[in-house]
Design a protein around this motif. Structure first.
Motif, mmCIF file in Angstrom:
data_model
loop_
_atom_site.group_PDB
_atom_site.id
_atom_site.type_symbol
_atom_site.label_atom_id
_atom_site.label_comp_id
_atom_site.label_asym_id
_atom_site.label_seq_id
_atom_site.Cartn_x
_atom_site.Cartn_y
_atom_site.Cartn_z
ATOM 1 N N ALA A 1 165.640 36.784 50.371
ATOM 2 C CA ALA A 1 164.831 37.688 49.543
ATOM 3 C C ALA A 1 163.439 37.844 50.134
ATOM 4 O O ALA A 1 162.903 38.960 50.205
ATOM 5 N N ALA B 1 161.961 41.362 51.343
ATOM 6 C CA ALA B 1 161.048 41.945 50.353
ATOM 7 C C ALA B 1 160.059 42.956 50.933
ATOM 8 O O ALA B 1 159.937 44.070 50.401
ATOM 9 N N ARG C 1 160.086 46.892 49.938
ATOM 10 C CA ARG C 1 158.895 47.466 49.295
ATOM 11 C C ARG C 1 158.429 48.711 50.048
ATOM 12 O O ARG C 1 158.019 49.704 49.445
ATOM 13 N N GLY D 1 155.907 44.968 43.729
ATOM 14 C CA GLY D 1 157.278 44.549 43.498
ATOM 15 C C GLY D 1 157.405 43.286 42.669
ATOM 16 O O GLY D 1 156.446 42.545 42.460
ATOM 17 N N PHE E 1 160.636 40.181 42.023
ATOM 18 C CA PHE E 1 161.969 39.714 42.400
ATOM 19 C C PHE E 1 162.504 38.764 41.347
ATOM 20 O O PHE E 1 161.770 37.935 40.816
ATOM 21 N N PHE F 1 165.254 43.473 43.081
ATOM 22 C CA PHE F 1 163.860 43.845 43.320
ATOM 23 C C PHE F 1 163.540 45.033 42.420
ATOM 24 O O PHE F 1 164.298 46.004 42.376
ATOM 25 N N TYR G 1 160.203 47.699 40.958
ATOM 26 C CA TYR G 1 158.925 48.234 41.454
ATOM 27 C C TYR G 1 158.210 49.041 40.390
ATOM 28 O O TYR G 1 158.820 49.652 39.519
ATOM 29 N N ASP H 1 155.689 34.199 52.310
ATOM 30 C CA ASP H 1 156.897 34.397 51.513
ATOM 31 C C ASP H 1 156.581 34.382 50.022
ATOM 32 O O ASP H 1 157.176 35.138 49.244
ATOM 33 N N ALA I 1 155.385 37.679 49.040
ATOM 34 C CA ALA I 1 156.485 38.647 49.017
ATOM 35 C C ALA I 1 157.332 38.499 47.768
ATOM 36 O O ALA I 1 157.731 39.493 47.146
ATOM 37 N N LEU I 2 157.625 37.263 47.377
ATOM 38 C CA LEU I 2 158.469 37.045 46.208
ATOM 39 C C LEU I 2 157.721 37.300 44.913
ATOM 40 O O LEU I 2 158.304 37.739 43.916
ATOM 41 N N GLY J 1 156.008 41.422 46.031
ATOM 42 C CA GLY J 1 156.756 42.395 46.817
ATOM 43 C C GLY J 1 156.410 42.435 48.282
ATOM 44 O O GLY J 1 157.203 42.908 49.094
#
Length: 681
Positions: free
Chosen positions: A241, A245, A249, A260, A262, A358, A360, A490, A493-494, A497
């Protein structure tokens, strides 16, 4: 507005909060409640019948008196006599304004007619998953009769509005024994003569639907397990993920940047592991509250769980183009000359088998809520498929709501976005001092912020000061550890996003002469700042390039990177290293739209973790001044005679991230109140 201590308003607020705080009853910001009662008109002194109803855009779980619209019932009921019919029923929303009592409170919603016209003192309209499952079942009307007998009526699908209010009022009149109704494709409505009775009736409708589904539902409503689509182990799916991601995104932001969210909760993973998920996902959601936030259907990756990252990216790119073409065709099929312009063709929900979902939106809360709404939709599909077959409202009806002029007007009333809205920032060394000031400023300007620091507890505390987890999170990160740095990226991102802004701020300093500086001192300084900022920039650059949204990397360097002072060789040398990294990365990342700039502060004493850790005392000794006067000493040696504060550095960081500096990269901005010896040449 009436005082909250008076009934029936107090009872309405209590009921609304109780119903809205339980997600099995309704989704966030979904549904509405009302109460009718009598108050004295302050102008005439006569009694006047009023309707208090949740206003447009509010949330039942957190509803307060200020979120209620207050209308005169006599004027509201008189609208029946001037109602021009379903072709012009949108005009009735504007007519509600002429029914307001006093200052009126919140703006009346489209569902106001349902509450005002139904002959009951208290009315609830809710979106429970169990109720919508019955409402969207192919034989929903028969199921309603089977589950409830004549206590709950069936109302065929009709778009929310004045006519739906008339329909429900007529059905209640024709069925005096009824406690509520199932609205086809939509949700439930219940009523009562007291607030407690209305609440009890709402909960009874929900409970009986839940019990029926539990007792009669099939064990595999989504079909048999699909080979290769089972959930990956947690560590593998989270890693996948995080790797996907930023790329996803970027796809979801083709029309406009998005934040985003998750989730890999079990219901999502179970749905994606079953054979029928492609068919059901293609049918889209049904309840208006759902698809207004999730779009009519999601983008679903059609690869097994163990597909490689690059294979997934290639296929997602193809599916994204197909999705956009399909959405444009959907818009073209139903749009008229009066329809609002298409708002964008990117998906709001992206489903990855074996990994999760995911979602948004324009900010983290919107993205998170969109995911929660699609989870509601999965629960609805499970219920409907377990006892019947899922049959959402027609696509044409979805379009009529998604591109409703009233919905467009609501969007137009939204406040203007802040300068850094939709941007995601990672700030290292941000639990105190300059880093904390930067994180605070970026968040205040609309960014989502990840506060990274060696001390996880302090990072979390700093994030909590800024806002809730929709705004800021705190994480532990040792910038000298490559794996820890990747984990920090990371985490961004999680959580949000991806990443747009990177601030290399983590640092430390040892004030020693050349002869006193050990090799270990030298290595430590360079490991934290030169190596650390290199590792952070490298990990972040991968995500920035994947997103294709450009971005900003900012180095908090120092005037010492260009100014030679005594007893400072290790610190100043590593700052010079950072300063040249700015130029090198600006040259390399420019083709990806990534700007790289630096900020050169003078000594920032107040609030600085470095100065508090002993650096201040040593620098004060070098200059022969008391430590508590070091800030004033630094100020007096500047051209402007001003002390440099963390907030001054934060101002520069914010400015570099704005559109005002869209064409600036490779720059070092002095924030030193004017140190002539550190002028850039």
């Amino acid at each position: 507005m009436p005082s909250l201590t008076k009934s029936p308003v107090a009872a309405l607020i209590a009921r609304s909060n109780a119903l809205g705080s339980d997600p099995k009853n309704t989704n966030y910001a979904g549904g509405n409640t009302s109460a009718k009662g009598t108050e004295t008109d302050p102008v005439t002194g006569d009694d006047v019948e009023l309707l208090w109803v949740k206003g447009s855009g509010g949330d039942l779980g957190t509803l307060t008196e200020s979120g209620l619209a207050v209308l005169r019932l006599d004027r509201m009921r008189a609208l029946v006599d001037v109602y021009p019919g379903v072709d012009r029923e949108d005009e009735m929303v504007a007519a509600f304004d002429y029914c307001l009592h006093g200052k009126g409170g919140a703006a009346p919603s489209i569902d106001t007619a349902m509450h005002g016209l139904v002959d009951a003192a208290h009315v609830d309209h809710l979106h429970p998953d169990s109720g919508i499952a019955i409402a969207t079942a192919a034989d929903g009307e028969a199921l309603t009769h089977k589950i409830y007998g004549d206590r709950v009526a069936w109302v065929p699908w009709r778009r929310p509005g004045f006519q739906l209010g008339l329909d429900i009022a007529e059905i209640k009149k024709a069925n005096p024994q009824s406690i509520g109704c199932i609205l086809g494709g939509h949700g439930i409505t219940a009523w009562g003569e007291t607030s407690d009775e209305a609440q009890a009736n709402s909960l009874e409708i929900i409970r009986l639907a839940e019990e029926y589904l539990a007792a009669n539902g099939s064990e595999q409503p989504f079909g048999a397990p699909l080979d290769g689509y089972a959930p990956l182990p947690e560590d593998r799916r989270r890693a996948k993920a995080a790797a996907l991601a930023p790329f996803i995104r970027g796809l979801a932001s083709a029309d406009r940047p998005q934040v985003g969210h998750f989730t890999d909760v079990t219901p999502v993973l179970d749905f994606l592991s079953a054979a029928e998920h492609p068919r059901l996902a293609a049918l889209g959601t049904s309840c208006p509250d759902h698809f207004l936030r999730t779009k009519v259907k999601p983008l679903v990756l059609d690869l097994p769980a163990d597909a490689g990252i690059e294979e997934c990216k290639t296929r997602l790119s193809e599916l994204h183009e197909l999705y956009r073409a399909d959405y444009r065709a959907y818009y073209d099929r139903y749009a008229t000359a009066e329809s609002p312009a298409m708002r964008g063709a990117d998906p709001a929900i992206v489903l990855i088998p074996g990994v999760g979902m995911f979602s948004y939106g324009k900010d983290k809360q919107t993205a998170r809520v969109a995911g929660e709404f699609y989870l509601n939709a999965i629960n609805v599909m499970r219920g409907a498929e377990s006892v019947s077959s899922y049959a959402p409202i027609d696509e044409s009806e979805k379009f009529r709501i998604e591109y409703w002029a009233l919905e467009e007007a609501k969007l137009a009333r939204m406040p203007k976005s802040k300068p850094l809205a939709t941007r995601i920032a990672l700030v290292t060394g941000a639990a105190s001092g300059i880093g904390k000031a930067i994180a605070t400023r970026l968040a205040a300007e609309g960014a989502c912020v990840v506060i990274a620091d060696l001390d996880a507890e302090k990072a979390s505390a700093a994030a909590a000061e800024i806002g809730n987890t929709d705004v800021a999170i705190g994480i532990a990160a040792d910038v000298t550890d490559e794996d820890a740095v990747q984990a920090a990226v990371d985490s961004a991102a999680l959580a949000f996003g991806g990443i747009d802004i990177v601030v290399n701020n983590a640092g430390l300093s040892l004030s020693k002469s050349l002869l006193d500086t050990t090799a270990a001192d030298w290595d430590l300084q360079h490991k934290v700042m030169a190596r650390g900022s290199f590792l952070v920039s490298k990990a972040a650059a991968r995500a920035l390039i994947d997103q294709k949204l450009g971005g900003d990397i900012i180095y908090i360097s120092s005037k010492n990177s260009v100014f030679a002072g005594p007893n400072n060789i290790a610190y100043s040398a590593t700052k010079a290293d950072q300063a040249h990294q700015v130029r090198l990365l600006a040259a390399e990342l420019g083709e990806h739209g990534v700007k790289v700039n630096g900020i050169n502060p003078d000594g920032v004493v107040r609030g600085s973790g470095i100065f508090a850790g002993g650096w201040g005392a040593k620098r004060a000794a070098v200059y022969g001044v008391p430590e508590e006067e070091l800030g004033a000493y630094y100020a007096q040696r500047t051209l402007l005679k001003r002390e440099v504060l963390p907030e001054n550095i934060a101002n520069a960081a914010f400015a570099l991230c704005t559109s005002d500096f869209s064409h600036t990269t490779g720059l070092h901005v002095p924030v030193d109140a004017g140190v002539a010896a550190a002028f850039l040449r």
